[in-house]
Design an enzyme around this catalytic site. Structure first.
Site, PDB file in Angstrom:
ATOM      1  CE  LYS A   1      -3.954  -2.287   2.119  1.00 40.90           C
ATOM      2  NZ  LYS A   1      -5.158  -2.027   2.991  1.00 40.90           N
TER       3      LYS A   1
ATOM      4  CE1 TYR B   1      -9.341  -2.995  -0.413  1.00 41.36           C
ATOM      5  CE2 TYR B   1      -8.359  -1.135  -1.588  1.00 41.36           C
ATOM      6  CZ  TYR B   1      -8.376  -2.232  -0.642  1.00 41.36           C
ATOM      7  OH  TYR B   1      -6.950  -2.760  -0.378  1.00 41.36           O
TER       8      TYR B   1
ATOM      9  CG  HIS C   1      -5.401  -6.379  -0.808  1.00 42.17           C
ATOM     10  ND1 HIS C   1      -6.658  -6.261  -0.033  1.00 42.17           N
ATOM     11  CD2 HIS C   1      -5.469  -7.268  -1.523  1.00 42.17           C
ATOM     12  CE1 HIS C   1      -7.237  -7.120  -0.503  1.00 42.17           C
ATOM     13  NE2 HIS C   1      -6.812  -7.662  -1.614  1.00 42.17           N
TER      14      HIS C   1
ATOM     15  CD  GLU D   1      -8.647  -9.019  -4.275  1.00 41.45           C
ATOM     16  OE1 GLU D   1      -9.713  -8.769  -3.677  1.00 41.45           O
ATOM     17  OE2 GLU D   1      -7.662  -9.498  -3.958  1.00 41.45           O
TER      18      GLU D   1
ATOM     19  CG  ASN E   1      -3.955  -2.810   6.234  1.00 40.63           C
ATOM     20  OD1 ASN E   1      -3.659  -2.563   5.191  1.00 40.63           O
ATOM     21  ND2 ASN E   1      -5.010  -3.600   6.582  1.00 40.63           N
TER      22      ASN E   1
HETATM   23  P1  CMP Z   1      -7.302  -4.824   2.870  1.00 39.61           P
HETATM   24  O1  CMP Z   1      -6.891  -6.034   3.202  1.00 39.61           O
HETATM   25  O2  CMP Z   1      -6.876  -3.915   1.895  1.00 39.61           O
HETATM   26  O3  CMP Z   1      -9.160  -4.896   2.580  1.00 39.61           O
HETATM   27  C1  CMP Z   1      -9.969  -3.854   3.128  1.00 39.61           C
HETATM   28  C2  CMP Z   1      -9.337  -2.850   3.918  1.00 39.61           C
HETATM   29  O4  CMP Z   1     -10.184  -1.723   4.189  1.00 39.61           O
HETATM   30  C3  CMP Z   1      -8.331  -3.326   4.667  1.00 39.61           C
HETATM   31  O5  CMP Z   1      -7.178  -3.958   4.262  1.00 39.61           O
HETATM   32  C4  CMP Z   1      -8.174  -1.941   5.673  1.00 39.61           C
HETATM   33  O6  CMP Z   1      -6.946  -1.424   5.237  1.00 39.61           O
HETATM   34  C5  CMP Z   1      -9.412  -1.454   5.319  1.00 39.61           C
HETATM   35  N1  CMP Z   1     -10.388  -1.497   6.615  1.00 39.61           N
HETATM   36  C6  CMP Z   1     -11.033  -2.654   7.059  1.00 39.61           C
HETATM   37  N2  CMP Z   1     -11.597  -2.418   8.354  1.00 39.61           N
HETATM   38  C7  CMP Z   1     -11.319  -0.774   8.548  1.00 39.61           C
HETATM   39  C8  CMP Z   1     -11.815  -0.008   9.477  1.00 39.61           C
HETATM   40  N3  CMP Z   1     -12.585  -0.348  10.450  1.00 39.61           N
HETATM   41  N4  CMP Z   1     -11.441   1.246   9.223  1.00 39.61           N
HETATM   42  C9  CMP Z   1     -10.580   1.722   8.516  1.00 39.61           C
HETATM   43  N5  CMP Z   1      -9.936   1.013   7.420  1.00 39.61           N
HETATM   44  C10 CMP Z   1     -10.468  -0.364   7.495  1.00 39.61           C
END
Ligand code: CMP
Length: 145
Positions: A10, A50, A116, A127, A113
């Site tokens: 990311k 998403y 993904h 994807e 985070n």
């Molecule tokens: P990812 O694995 O990319 O899939 C969906 C993304 O949504 C996840 O990682 C997080 O980065 C984001 N996400 C999930 N839950 C939350 C939340 N409660 N607040 C903000 N972002 C979120």
């Protein structure tokens, strides 16, 4: 049980210079890179990627963030790829991620985070096709998939 998963490093992790370290951790864990690309998604791209989270309160922020800078997208190949990769990256919220996982080591918060990872074999295929054509995916022997 499928043998591919789709990952994105990311924007904040790319910006912080963690791309090489994260790819090293991925390949050391036994994943083979079938396809790899650095690109910046438009807001519309991020919204499409998403789309399953469209109704979630964080959808707007998440898609702003994911289009804020380049990501590194890759198709990773390994037996049981989806499940094994989710173990390697750790919990969605890095505060809950186990020691040694990619998110524990390189994530900033739940949104930024670090990486993904696909959540099912079906989504891994969807994807993978979002980022790569069949002409950009290589087998171990160097030939196209
Ligand atoms: P990812 O694995 O990319 O899939 C969906 C993304 O949504 C996840 O990682 C997080 O980065 C984001 N996400 C999930 N839950 C939350 C939340 N409660 N607040 C903000 N972002 C979120």
């Amino acid at each position: 049980m499928g043998n591919i998963t789709l990952t994105m490093i990311k924007p904040v992790a790319v910006k912080n210079g963690y791309t090489g370290k994260i790819l090293e951790k991925i390949t050391s864990a036994g994943f083979r890179i079938q396809a790899l690309r650095m690109l910046r998604m438009s807001k519309a791209d991020a919204e499409k990627f998403y789309e399953v989270h469209k109704e979630r309160p964080f959808y707007g922020e998440l898609t702003d963030f994911m289009s804020s800078g380049p990501v590194v997208a890759a198709i990773l190949e390994k037996e049981n790829a989806v499940e094994d990769y989710r173990k390697l990256i750790g919990a969605t919220n890095p505060a809950n991620a186990e020691e040694g996982t990619i998110r524990k080591m390189y994530a900033t918060d739940i949104q930024a985070n670090a990486v993904h990872g696909s959540d099912s074999d079906e989504n891994a295929e969807i994807e993978a096709s979002f980022f790569f054509s069949k002409k950009e995916r290589y087998k171990q022997d160097g030939n196209l998939i």
